[in-house]
Design an enzyme around this catalytic site. Sequence first.
Site: not given
Ligand code: NAD
Length: 297
Positions: A96, A171, A246
């Site tokens: 997102t 979204k 966010k």
């Molecule tokens: P998260 O922080 O748990 O996961 C993100 C991952 O990306 C981490 O494991 C991190 O180490 C990795 N990362 C960061 N920089 C990196 C790089 N340069 N190279 C490789 N890996 C890298 O976040 P999440 O909860 O999984 O959310 C991911 C996306 O989905 C976000 O944009 C969030 O807004 C969206 N989202 C989350 C939810 C939710 O309920 N958690 C729901 C809908 C959408």
Amino acid sequence: MTTIAFIGLGNMGMGMAVNLAKAGHEVRAFDINDAARASAAQQGCVDAGTLKSAVADADIVVTMLPAGRHVSMVYGDEGGIFSHAKAGALFIDSSTIDVTTARKVINEATHLGYRMIDAPVSGGVAGAAAGTLTFMCGGTDEAYAAAKAYLDIMGKNVFHAGAAGNGQVAKIANNMLLGIHMIGTCEAFNLAEKLGLDAQTFYDISSTASGQNWSMTSYCPAPGPVPSAPSNKDYKPGFAAAMMLKDLRLAKDAAESANASTPMGLRAAELYELMEKGGHDGLDFSGIMKLIKGELG
Ligand code: NAD
């Protein structure tokens, strides 16, 4: 079997990558976090070790990263996806992020001869693990058609919202509305209770009257009426207030760039900012009920 690079194995990405592997694809998983890569490998993915080795032979690259700056960097920086992907690869960014960055990265990918869609999701960590996410996609018909079969593995509802960036538009507009009706629902339950009407009775009436909405019937912020709601587990997330903030900030920036009036969206962001300032943004977003009731310091 398709070779798929999956970048970003966090709360959401892990379940999505594992579901692609379970469906029989070779998933080359990469995250900067070693433990996340090891866990993906234990669940049927291949620990790619580096971004380059994840991407080099992949037909498809899926990214699930925290924010726009990570997406810009992982695709566009030296040594990023654009440097290593093979010709004709398809990119799916499910993070997102802000609409401007989404459109910029997709334009760049297209310019380099790749196909790419933005495909943010709703459905949370449980939906990612269960393969029941909703995908909102933006990009060309051709790129969307090429991605669809893979999105169907990770999700239950898949929508093509139009051109590049329109997935992000859907979204953030949806989540701005969610933030607004959650706060409105909290206010209504609090008002009813203060005036002597218990939550269950108000729920029984309003959920079949014109105040009915998803925050009330699926995720009721007042404990009691909806047993599965986080309000019955001391507002343990679920969908954290920090994540709602966010999305409200993304909506605010997007509204400014489009000259769209969103007074309620702005007010919702201000209220979630109070949760952040008080250190309560780890609560579920329905925990804003506690703020409305004056229970947060
Ligand atoms: P998260 O922080 O748990 O996961 C993100 C991952 O990306 C981490 O494991 C991190 O180490 C990795 N990362 C960061 N920089 C990196 C790089 N340069 N190279 C490789 N890996 C890298 O976040 P999440 O909860 O999984 O959310 C991911 C996306 O989905 C976000 O944009 C969030 O807004 C969206 N989202 C989350 C939810 C939710 O309920 N958690 C729901 C809908 C959408």
